[in-house]
Design a protein around this motif. Structure first.
Motif, PDB file in Angstrom:
ATOM      1  N   UNK A 141      47.076  37.746  59.589  1.00 23.11           N
ATOM      2  CA  UNK A 141      46.875  37.556  58.155  1.00 23.11           C
ATOM      3  C   UNK A 141      45.465  37.980  57.773  1.00 23.11           C
ATOM      4  N   UNK A 142      45.355  38.604  56.622  1.00 22.90           N
ATOM      5  CA  UNK A 142      44.046  38.911  56.062  1.00 22.90           C
ATOM      6  C   UNK A 142      43.492  37.653  55.399  1.00 22.90           C
ATOM      7  N   UNK A 143      42.235  37.685  54.984  1.00 24.25           N
ATOM      8  CA  UNK A 143      41.724  36.639  54.115  1.00 24.25           C
ATOM      9  C   UNK A 143      42.384  36.790  52.744  1.00 24.25           C
ATOM     10  N   UNK A 144      42.372  35.729  51.979  1.00 21.86           N
ATOM     11  CA  UNK A 144      42.967  35.768  50.646  1.00 21.86           C
ATOM     12  C   UNK A 144      42.119  36.641  49.715  1.00 21.86           C
ATOM     13  N   UNK A 145      42.785  37.307  48.780  1.00 21.00           N
ATOM     14  CA  UNK A 145      42.078  38.150  47.807  1.00 21.00           C
ATOM     15  C   UNK A 145      42.918  38.291  46.549  1.00 21.00           C
ATOM     16  N   UNK A 146      42.301  38.782  45.483  1.00 23.67           N
ATOM     17  CA  UNK A 146      42.994  38.992  44.215  1.00 23.67           C
ATOM     18  C   UNK A 146      43.602  40.394  44.211  1.00 23.67           C
ATOM     19  N   UNK A 147      44.914  40.460  44.010  1.00 25.66           N
ATOM     20  CA  UNK A 147      45.606  41.747  43.961  1.00 25.66           C
ATOM     21  C   UNK A 147      45.245  42.480  42.671  1.00 25.66           C
ATOM     22  N   UNK A 148      44.850  43.747  42.788  1.00 26.35           N
ATOM     23  CA  UNK A 148      44.386  44.504  41.621  1.00 26.35           C
ATOM     24  C   UNK A 148      45.520  44.822  40.651  1.00 26.35           C
ATOM     25  N   UNK A 149      46.754  44.837  41.136  1.00 22.42           N
ATOM     26  CA  UNK A 149      47.883  45.186  40.274  1.00 22.42           C
ATOM     27  C   UNK A 149      48.457  43.978  39.533  1.00 22.42           C
ATOM     28  N   UNK A 150      48.556  42.834  40.224  1.00 22.74           N
ATOM     29  CA  UNK A 150      49.178  41.656  39.612  1.00 22.74           C
ATOM     30  C   UNK A 150      48.164  40.604  39.173  1.00 22.74           C
ATOM     31  N   UNK A 151      46.912  40.739  39.636  1.00 19.31           N
ATOM     32  CA  UNK A 151      45.858  39.756  39.369  1.00 19.31           C
ATOM     33  C   UNK A 151      46.193  38.393  39.960  1.00 19.31           C
ATOM     34  N   UNK A 152      47.076  38.384  40.954  1.00 14.49           N
ATOM     35  CA  UNK A 152      47.448  37.157  41.637  1.00 14.49           C
ATOM     36  C   UNK A 152      46.639  36.988  42.914  1.00 14.49           C
ATOM     37  N   UNK A 153      46.449  35.740  43.309  1.00  7.83           N
ATOM     38  CA  UNK A 153      45.847  35.450  44.597  1.00  7.83           C
ATOM     39  C   UNK A 153      46.895  35.708  45.674  1.00  7.83           C
ATOM     40  N   UNK A 154      46.565  36.564  46.639  1.00  6.13           N
ATOM     41  CA  UNK A 154      47.530  36.909  47.677  1.00  6.13           C
ATOM     42  C   UNK A 154      46.852  36.912  49.053  1.00  6.13           C
ATOM     43  N   UNK A 155      47.684  36.975  50.070  1.00  8.91           N
ATOM     44  CA  UNK A 155      47.246  37.226  51.435  1.00  8.91           C
ATOM     45  C   UNK A 155      48.208  38.267  51.998  1.00  8.91           C
TER      46      UNK A 155
END
Length: 208
Positions: free
Chosen positions: A130-144
């Motif tokens: 798993x990567x660290x959590x980040x904000x997706x540039x397309x959905x603006x959602x917090x994702x991993x």
């Protein structure tokens, strides 16, 4: 400690008003709070474990093609991992430069998948990660993102990457309290607050 999301999510319960004289929180209270945190941690561990299994299953389906890159490069193969509602995007990168996402489309020739951290980490660690959590540039959602290696004849030939929504954290953090008191916080190993019920997280978390 909740050992999820790249190995380190920490749930903290801040309880106000439950003290025994000047000796601090009682041992009984500490045990109860620890039990609450463990329960939430186990739920998140189980949830993320299922996401890891989903990524591994999809990568194994690609591996089962044993180097048939023509089939690997079809939209039907990418669709294998899209049935999970929490998976926002599925991307495959191969060592021949093929780079395609189910929703965003084909980046082959425009971007190099082999330079991507998730590609290199899946190759080097040879397992789901798993990567660290980040904000997706397309959905603006917090994702991993969960990445897994793809192989042919036992040799690494590419990586699969599933982008996973972390909306579930907003529900989980609401369950972190003590008999209706206090605030719940879920913090990543980097110190980033992923979810909290604090009224003003920036002010309340900075001194913790």
């Amino acid at each position: 400690i909740i050992s999820v999301i790249a190995g380190a999510l920490i749930s903290i319960v801040s309880i106000i008003g439950y003290y025994m004289s000047d000796k601090g929180i009682s041992e009984t209270l500490e045990r109860e709070i620890a039990a609450i945190i463990d329960a939430r941690g186990n739920e998140l561990d189980g949830w993320l474990g299922r996401k890891a299994a989903s990524a591994e299953y999809a990568a194994n389906m690609f591996t089962a093609l044993n180097g048939d890159t023509a089939r690997m490069k079809t939209r039907e193969m990418l669709a294998i991992a899209t049935s999970d509602k929490d998976i926002l995007e599925v991307t495959v990168g191969l060592n021949d430069g093929f780079f395609c996402s189910y929703n965003a489309g084909d980046y082959t020739g425009q971007l190099d998948p082999t330079s991507r951290p998730w590609y290199k980490n899946a190759r080097d660690l040879n397992k789901v990660l798993f990567t660290d959590a980040y904000i997706d540039v397309y959905t603006n959602k917090l994702i991993v993102s969960a990445a897994a290696p793809i192989k042919a004849n036992g040799q690494f030939i590419g990586s699969m990457c599933n982008d996973i929504s972390l909306d579930v954290l907003d529900e989980q953090v609401k369950k972190i309290d003590y008999r209706g008191q206090g605030y719940g916080i879920i913090i990543e190993r980097t110190g980033k607050v992923l979810a909290t019920t604090l009224p003003d997280p920036k002010e309340d978390v900075k001194d913790m």
